[in-house]
Design a protein around this motif. Structure first.
Motif: not given
Length: 167
Positions: A40-49, A114-122, A129-135, A140-143
């Motif tokens: 959950m602590m790692d997921a908070l980074n994905y919920g920033r948007f 959670l390492i895999f989405p981190q690689i895609l979004t870093s 990768i377009p910004f919309m895809f990163t968002e 989706m990772t957060f959800y």
């Protein structure tokens, strides 16, 4: 009279044993939810948007995890040490209840995944990768993580193994 007293003491002993078992089982159910704090602590980074668009959501998710987030920001290696500690002292410890070990291992697997989405979004992988895809990936990772953790905690509180998620 002696037989009747003997029966009464056995009944009292079995009732206190049942209470003790109920308390122990309840403690195990609550304890098995704690390892899910790491993903959950790692997921908070994905919920920033999402948090930028819906500030109430940030309050709902950040408030309960705030002490853990501050602690991990103070000691950057704490997350890694917690991961190793949970694996070595909970998952590998056969004297721990299976219920707690199963949930701890599932939380650690979620942490690894959670390492895999981190690689895609870093940093958008150098602009490839377009910004919309990163968002989209971040949201989706957060959800997904919130859903998995929520499902697992509800199952734990009900006394069931959360074994219907593909982790």
């Amino acid at each position: 009279l002696l037989v009747q007293n003997s029966r009464r003491s056995r009944t009292t002993t079995s009732l206190s044993g049942a209470k003790m078992n109920f308390v122990l089982e309840g403690a195990q159910r609550i304890l098995s939810c704690f390892p899910y704090i790491l993903p959950m602590m790692d997921a908070l980074n994905y919920g920033r948007f999402l948090f930028q668009k819906v500030p109430l959501m940030a309050t709902i998710f950040m408030k309960p995890l705030q002490p853990f987030v501050e602690l991990s920001q103070t000691f950057p290696m704490l997350s890694f040490i917690s991961f190793l500690g949970l694996f070595l002292f909970v998952v590998r410890n056969k004297s721990m209840p299976r219920f707690v070990r199963f949930n701890t291992m599932q939380a650690l697997l979620l942490e690894i995944i959670l390492i895999f989405p981190q690689i895609l979004t870093s940093s958008n992988m150098g602009g490839l990768i377009p910004f919309m895809f990163t968002e989209f990936i971040s949201n989706m990772t957060f959800y997904a993580v919130v859903s998995i953790v929520g499902y697992s905690c509800i199952c734990n509180i009900r006394g069931e193994l959360p074994c219907k998620i593909p982790v």
